[in-house]
Design a protein around this motif. Structure first.
Motif, PDB file in Angstrom:
ATOM      1  N   MET A   1       5.032   8.250 -20.032  1.00  0.00           N
ATOM      2  CA  MET A   1       5.146   9.628 -19.503  1.00  0.00           C
ATOM      3  C   MET A   1       4.114   9.861 -18.396  1.00  0.00           C
ATOM      4  SD  MET A   1       7.180  12.191 -20.434  1.00  0.00           S
ATOM      5  CE  MET A   1       6.265  13.741 -20.486  1.00  0.00           C
ATOM      6  N   THR A   2       4.602  10.198 -17.240  1.00  0.00           N
ATOM      7  CA  THR A   2       3.653  10.585 -16.192  1.00  0.00           C
ATOM      8  C   THR A   2       3.428  12.093 -16.261  1.00  0.00           C
ATOM      9  OG1 THR A   2       5.556  10.509 -14.734  1.00  0.00           O
ATOM     10  CG2 THR A   2       3.928   8.766 -14.473  1.00  0.00           C
ATOM     11  N   THR A   3       2.230  12.494 -15.906  1.00  0.00           N
ATOM     12  CA  THR A   3       1.885  13.905 -15.979  1.00  0.00           C
ATOM     13  C   THR A   3       2.076  14.568 -14.616  1.00  0.00           C
ATOM     14  OG1 THR A   3      -0.384  13.483 -15.336  1.00  0.00           O
ATOM     15  CG2 THR A   3       0.108  13.371 -17.692  1.00  0.00           C
ATOM     16  N   VAL A   4       2.047  15.885 -14.621  1.00  0.00           N
ATOM     17  CA  VAL A   4       2.166  16.645 -13.377  1.00  0.00           C
ATOM     18  C   VAL A   4       1.042  16.244 -12.417  1.00  0.00           C
ATOM     19  CG1 VAL A   4       1.936  18.955 -12.376  1.00  0.00           C
ATOM     20  CG2 VAL A   4       3.414  18.602 -14.358  1.00  0.00           C
ATOM     21  N   SER A   5      -0.164  16.107 -12.941  1.00  0.00           N
ATOM     22  CA  SER A   5      -1.272  15.795 -12.031  1.00  0.00           C
ATOM     23  C   SER A   5      -1.127  14.400 -11.429  1.00  0.00           C
ATOM     24  CB  SER A   5      -2.625  15.980 -12.715  1.00  0.00           C
ATOM     25  OG  SER A   5      -2.770  15.071 -13.764  1.00  0.00           O
ATOM     26  N   GLU A   6      -0.584  13.453 -12.213  1.00  0.00           N
ATOM     27  CA  GLU A   6      -0.337  12.115 -11.663  1.00  0.00           C
ATOM     28  C   GLU A   6       0.737  12.145 -10.584  1.00  0.00           C
ATOM     29  OE1 GLU A   6      -1.481   9.440 -15.613  1.00  0.00           O
ATOM     30  OE2 GLU A   6       0.583  10.074 -15.264  1.00  0.00           O
ATOM     31  N   ARG A   7       1.806  12.859 -10.868  1.00  0.00           N
ATOM     32  CA  ARG A   7       2.905  12.920  -9.884  1.00  0.00           C
ATOM     33  C   ARG A   7       2.461  13.641  -8.613  1.00  0.00           C
ATOM     34  NH1 ARG A   7       6.887  13.553 -14.531  1.00  0.00           N
ATOM     35  NH2 ARG A   7       6.144  15.690 -14.531  1.00  0.00           N
ATOM     36  N   LEU A   8       1.646  14.679  -8.811  1.00  0.00           N
ATOM     37  CA  LEU A   8       1.125  15.406  -7.653  1.00  0.00           C
ATOM     38  C   LEU A   8       0.259  14.483  -6.785  1.00  0.00           C
ATOM     39  CD1 LEU A   8       0.754  18.148  -6.213  1.00  0.00           C
ATOM     40  CD2 LEU A   8      -1.054  18.668  -7.851  1.00  0.00           C
ATOM     41  N   ALA A   9      -0.557  13.660  -7.440  1.00  0.00           N
ATOM     42  CA  ALA A   9      -1.407  12.723  -6.693  1.00  0.00           C
ATOM     43  C   ALA A   9      -0.547  11.727  -5.920  1.00  0.00           C
ATOM     44  CB  ALA A   9      -2.358  12.002  -7.652  1.00  0.00           C
ATOM     45  N   THR A  10       0.545  11.281  -6.532  1.00  0.00           N
ATOM     46  CA  THR A  10       1.443  10.341  -5.859  1.00  0.00           C
ATOM     47  C   THR A  10       2.083  10.984  -4.626  1.00  0.00           C
ATOM     48  OG1 THR A  10       1.926   9.292  -7.980  1.00  0.00           O
ATOM     49  CG2 THR A  10       3.480   8.871  -6.193  1.00  0.00           C
ATOM     50  N   VAL A  11       2.555  12.209  -4.786  1.00  0.00           N
ATOM     51  CA  VAL A  11       3.184  12.899  -3.646  1.00  0.00           C
ATOM     52  C   VAL A  11       2.164  13.091  -2.524  1.00  0.00           C
ATOM     53  CG1 VAL A  11       4.227  15.069  -2.866  1.00  0.00           C
ATOM     54  CG2 VAL A  11       4.981  14.029  -5.010  1.00  0.00           C
ATOM     55  N   ARG A  12       0.970  13.498  -2.895  1.00  0.00           N
ATOM     56  CA  ARG A  12      -0.086  13.672  -1.890  1.00  0.00           C
ATOM     57  C   ARG A  12      -0.345  12.377  -1.123  1.00  0.00           C
ATOM     58  NH1 ARG A  12      -2.690  17.898  -1.412  1.00  0.00           N
ATOM     59  NH2 ARG A  12      -3.019  19.425  -3.072  1.00  0.00           N
ATOM     60  N   ALA A  13      -0.435  11.270  -1.877  1.00  0.00           N
ATOM     61  CA  ALA A  13      -0.702   9.968  -1.253  1.00  0.00           C
ATOM     62  C   ALA A  13       0.433   9.618  -0.292  1.00  0.00           C
ATOM     63  CB  ALA A  13      -0.871   8.897  -2.324  1.00  0.00           C
ATOM     64  N   GLN A  14       1.664   9.871  -0.709  1.00  0.00           N
ATOM     65  CA  GLN A  14       2.809   9.541   0.151  1.00  0.00           C
ATOM     66  C   GLN A  14       2.866  10.442   1.375  1.00  0.00           C
ATOM     67  OE1 GLN A  14       5.966   9.297  -2.693  1.00  0.00           O
ATOM     68  NE2 GLN A  14       5.426   7.203  -3.185  1.00  0.00           N
ATOM     69  N   LEU A  15       2.515  11.685   1.158  1.00  0.00           N
ATOM     70  CA  LEU A  15       2.457  12.622   2.283  1.00  0.00           C
ATOM     71  C   LEU A  15       1.415  12.152   3.307  1.00  0.00           C
ATOM     72  CD1 LEU A  15       2.559  15.346   3.822  1.00  0.00           C
ATOM     73  CD2 LEU A  15       1.351  16.388   1.925  1.00  0.00           C
ATOM     74  N   GLU A  16       0.259  11.749   2.805  1.00  0.00           N
ATOM     75  CA  GLU A  16      -0.798  11.287   3.719  1.00  0.00           C
ATOM     76  C   GLU A  16      -0.390  10.023   4.460  1.00  0.00           C
ATOM     77  OE1 GLU A  16      -4.598  11.215   1.679  1.00  0.00           O
ATOM     78  OE2 GLU A  16      -4.285  13.328   1.102  1.00  0.00           O
ATOM     79  N   LYS A  17       0.281   9.134   3.746  1.00  0.00           N
ATOM     80  CA  LYS A  17       0.749   7.895   4.375  1.00  0.00           C
ATOM     81  C   LYS A  17       1.771   8.218   5.474  1.00  0.00           C
ATOM     82  CE  LYS A  17       2.771   3.426   3.055  1.00  0.00           C
ATOM     83  NZ  LYS A  17       4.231   3.568   3.260  1.00  0.00           N
ATOM     84  N   ALA A  18       2.720   9.086   5.148  1.00  0.00           N
ATOM     85  CA  ALA A  18       3.751   9.448   6.133  1.00  0.00           C
ATOM     86  C   ALA A  18       3.104  10.096   7.355  1.00  0.00           C
ATOM     87  CB  ALA A  18       4.772  10.395   5.500  1.00  0.00           C
ATOM     88  N   ALA A  19       2.105  10.931   7.134  1.00  0.00           N
ATOM     89  CA  ALA A  19       1.429  11.593   8.247  1.00  0.00           C
ATOM     90  C   ALA A  19       0.689  10.576   9.118  1.00  0.00           C
ATOM     91  CB  ALA A  19       0.460  12.658   7.710  1.00  0.00           C
ATOM     92  N   ARG A  20      -0.050   9.683   8.459  1.00  0.00           N
ATOM     93  CA  ARG A  20      -0.781   8.653   9.208  1.00  0.00           C
ATOM     94  C   ARG A  20       0.144   7.815  10.068  1.00  0.00           C
ATOM     95  NH1 ARG A  20      -3.852   7.824   4.748  1.00  0.00           N
ATOM     96  NH2 ARG A  20      -2.561   6.062   4.131  1.00  0.00           N
ATOM     97  N   GLU A  21       1.297   7.460   9.499  1.00  0.00           N
ATOM     98  CA  GLU A  21       2.239   6.597  10.219  1.00  0.00           C
ATOM     99  C   GLU A  21       2.766   7.234  11.495  1.00  0.00           C
ATOM    100  OE1 GLU A  21       3.723   3.924   6.436  1.00  0.00           O
ATOM    101  OE2 GLU A  21       5.080   5.446   7.245  1.00  0.00           O
ATOM    102  N   CYS A  22       2.746   8.564  11.557  1.00  0.00           N
ATOM    103  CA  CYS A  22       3.197   9.185  12.801  1.00  0.00           C
ATOM    104  C   CYS A  22       2.038   9.903  13.494  1.00  0.00           C
ATOM    105  CB  CYS A  22       4.393  10.093  12.570  1.00  0.00           C
ATOM    106  SG  CYS A  22       4.130  11.381  11.382  1.00  0.00           S
TER     107      CYS A  22
END
Ligand SMILES: *Cc1c(COP(=O)(O)O)cnc(C)c1O
Length: 223
Positions: free
Chosen positions: A1-22
């Motif tokens: 079971m993943t928690t809300v805080s874990e999933r939020l951290a994952t989304v944040r990381a992906q958001l940052e990666k997507a931003a960096r890439e552009c």
């Protein structure tokens, strides 16, 4: 079971990666955590790890959930991302900091009246029906320029930008690009576009706000 805080951290990381890439600064993109249908306990998990911007799609549901949470977290910024009926405008202006779904003249006029009445200047987004889907809210692209003039210039609303929900079966990038063109043409800075399935593409196409529910809070109960 993943928690809300874990999933939020994952989304944040992906958001940052997507931003960096552009080559965009990640802090230029606001993550609106869409908590509709989820109970206060789940929302509290996100609040406890410092998240502050949330989206709800129903006035009544938000009225039931948020006053209690706000008492503990007064710096929350709450966005209305669902359709707004004119008979709920009073409650919506009282509760939401930003109303993302302004899509018709009658609603815009009621909002202007009610903000004056309550002496609250709320930020708004104009919703655009980029796919011209009959069942979906939003002004059609060809009517947007006039709607900006009415809402921003005549009524004096604090129009921050545009919001759209692309058609399910179509390539979202085309709709995101159209929304960006419409915003630029009208001198509007903010673009609310991109959800769990497509927020990285939205970031590449200039989103200032992404609205992410499922990827943070998990599946919603089917209604
Ligand atoms: C529910 C909703 C979202 C979040 O959708 P997910 O696919 O769960 O991320 C975003 N925007 C609007 C307008 C919504 O109603």
């Amino acid at each position: 079971m993943t928690t809300v805080s874990e999933r939020l951290a994952t989304v944040r990381a992906q958001l940052e990666k997507a931003a960096r890439e552009c080559a965009r600064p990640p802090q230029d993109i606001t993550l609106v955590a869409v908590s509709k249908t989820h109970p206060p306990e789940a929302i509290r998990e996100a609040l406890d790890v410092g998240h502050r911007v949330f989206g709800e799609n129903r006035v009544q549901e938000a009225e039931a959930k948020w006053p209690g949470l706000r008492a503990d977290f007064p710096d929350v910024e709450l966005h209305l991302i669902g359709p707004l009926q004119t008979n709920k405008v009073r409650e919506a202006v009282a509760l939401f900091d930003v109303i993302e779904t302004v899509d018709r003249e009658k609603l815009a006029r009621r909002l202007a009246e009610e903000m004056a009445e309550q002496d609250l200047r709320r930020g708004v987004f104009l919703q655009v029906n980029t796919g011209k889907e009959p069942q979906k809210s939003g002004v059609f692209p060809e009517d947007l320029d006039d709607f900006v003039r009415l809402t921003r210039d005549d009524l004096g609303l604090d129009v921050r930008g545009l919001m759209a929900i692309p058609p399910q079966a179509e390539e979202p990038a085309l709709h995101f690009a159209l929304l960006r063109t419409l915003a630029r043409r009208n001198g509007l800075a903010a673009l609310s576009m991109g959800m769990s399935a497509d927020y990285e593409i939205a970031v590449q196409l200039g989103a200032s706000h992404i609205r992410v529910g499922t990827a943070i809070f998990g599946e919603r109960p089917k209604l």
